[in-house]
Design an enzyme around this catalytic site. Structure first.
Site, PDB file in Angstrom:
ATOM      1  N   GLY A  10      -0.692  35.235  26.095  1.00  0.00           N
ATOM      2  CA  GLY A  10      -1.846  34.412  26.331  1.00  0.00           C
ATOM      3  C   GLY A  10      -1.766  33.095  25.509  1.00  0.00           C
ATOM      4  O   GLY A  10      -0.850  32.606  24.937  1.00  0.00           O
ATOM      5  N   SER A 116     -13.761  35.389  15.516  1.00  0.00           N
ATOM      6  CA  SER A 116     -14.112  34.190  16.059  1.00  0.00           C
ATOM      7  C   SER A 116     -15.571  33.528  15.428  1.00  0.00           C
ATOM      8  O   SER A 116     -16.440  34.632  14.760  1.00  0.00           O
ATOM      9  CB  SER A 116     -14.576  34.434  17.402  1.00  0.00           C
ATOM     10  OG  SER A 116     -15.415  33.271  18.116  1.00  0.00           O
ATOM     11  N   TYR A 144     -19.192  38.811  23.465  1.00  0.00           N
ATOM     12  CA  TYR A 144     -17.905  38.597  22.774  1.00  0.00           C
ATOM     13  C   TYR A 144     -18.091  38.348  21.208  1.00  0.00           C
ATOM     14  O   TYR A 144     -17.559  39.035  20.528  1.00  0.00           O
ATOM     15  CB  TYR A 144     -17.416  37.265  23.360  1.00  0.00           C
ATOM     16  CG  TYR A 144     -16.339  36.732  22.683  1.00  0.00           C
ATOM     17  CD1 TYR A 144     -14.888  36.946  23.009  1.00  0.00           C
ATOM     18  CD2 TYR A 144     -16.416  35.417  21.577  1.00  0.00           C
ATOM     19  CE1 TYR A 144     -13.914  36.339  22.185  1.00  0.00           C
ATOM     20  CE2 TYR A 144     -15.389  34.972  21.039  1.00  0.00           C
ATOM     21  CZ  TYR A 144     -13.898  35.296  21.362  1.00  0.00           C
ATOM     22  OH  TYR A 144     -12.881  34.742  20.877  1.00  0.00           O
TER      23      TYR A 144
END
Length: 317
Positions: A10, A116, A144
């Site tokens: 990725g 994150s 997320y």
């Protein structure tokens, strides 16, 4: 050292794999479709095709590669998660749990988790100050971000109960070549491609949208250094980055392409993430400082120029 990178084909994962190979490490990649021949490293890494949601697939990858460290960056991104919440929970929560449990059973010493800044709340919750790793308030507005916070919580449980090291890096908004179609920073790739090829573009964001931005190679370097560090002093780190706006990125692009036609959506909703991020802890511990947006965007421009058969541009003084 043997290292397994989940999501290694990725956006961030591929850079991470390349950096590990450059340092001479033995790397394995687990991905849904690890087509590494397209980027010139096929044959240099062991590849395992698998579904993060299936414990048997993850365990097979871990037992097959026998890594000392796992770098886990396989994840469902914001837009995809909002579109398919149940799938996002399976990939992000169950998939990450599968990584932790497989690592425990296989005797892996460390799992570096790519978290994150989405785990935090919006900047307004913290006022006009830097957001640091010791914040008590994690109140993400996205699936997320909430799954990242849960994964961090479970990491602490695995550490306490089993002694597995799971440092988490709360990564800022990552930009760079390779994210053209999805992700909150895909617009930088689209903008650069339009500027280089002389096409107009309209970006679906406000020109004054603030964020903490980090170039993809810098985020990968941080993950690699945490994976290879002999000893870590903390378990939560902010990647840090540069606080700037989408309009500032457009201005940089226009420095190199003055005729570029770059428009924005003045009415677009604002991102629900903090933009003042304190990355000092990680910078001090691993001895690495992230580059500024002009260096990052210029590298992105030159990669696009190379793809178009053009010579690179030097940085403007």
């Amino acid at each position: 050292m043997k290292i397994l990178v989940t999501g290694g084909a990725g956006f961030i994962g591929l850079r991470t794999v390349k950096k590990l190979l450059e340092r001479g490490h033995e790397v394995a990649v687990m991905s849904r479709s690890p087509r590494l021949g397209d980027v010139g490293i096929e044959g240099k890494v062991a590849t395992v095709s698998g579904d993060m949601r299936l414990f048997s697939d993850v365990m097979n990858a871990v037992m097959g590669s026998r890594p000392e460290v796992i770098i886990h960056v396989a994840y469902a991104l914001t837009a995809a998660g909002e579109a398919a919440p149940h799938w996002a929970i399976q990939v992000n929560v169950l998939g990450t749990g599968n990584v932790y449990e497989s690592a425990r059973l296989a005797g892996v010493k460390r799992v570096v988790f790519g978290s994150s800044i989405a785990a935090y709340g919006p900047q307004a919750m913290y006022g006009d100050r830097l957001v640091n790793e010791d914040e008590d308030l994690l109140k993400s507005g996205s699936i997320y971000g909430q799954t990242k916070a849960l994964n961090e919580f479970m990491a602490s449980k695995f550490e306490t109960k089993y002694g597995l090291e799971i440092p988490s890096v709360r990564i800022s908004a990552v930009y760079g070549t390779g994210r053209e179609a999805r992700g909150v920073t895909a617009w930088t790739s689209q903008m650069v491609a339009a500027a280089v090829t002389g096409k107009p573009i309209r970006i679906g964001l406000r020109p004054d949208q603030q964020a903490s931005f980090i170039y993809v190679d810098d985020a990968a370097e941080q993950l690699v250094r945490l994976a290879l560090a002999e000893k870590l002093a903390h378990r939560i780190y902010n990647s840090g980055g540069t606080t700037t706006t989408t309009g500032d990125f457009a201005a940089i692009a226009k420095e190199y392409y003055p005729e570029a036609e770059i428009g924005f959506d003045e009415n677009a909703p604002r991102w629900p993430y903090p933009h003042l991020i304190d990355g000092g802890r990680l910078e001090r511990e691993i001895g690495f400082k992230v580059r500024d947006p002009e260096d990052g965007l210029l590298e992105q421009i030159n990669l696009e120029r190379a793809a178009q058969g053009m010579a690179p541009l030097p940085r403007k003084v």
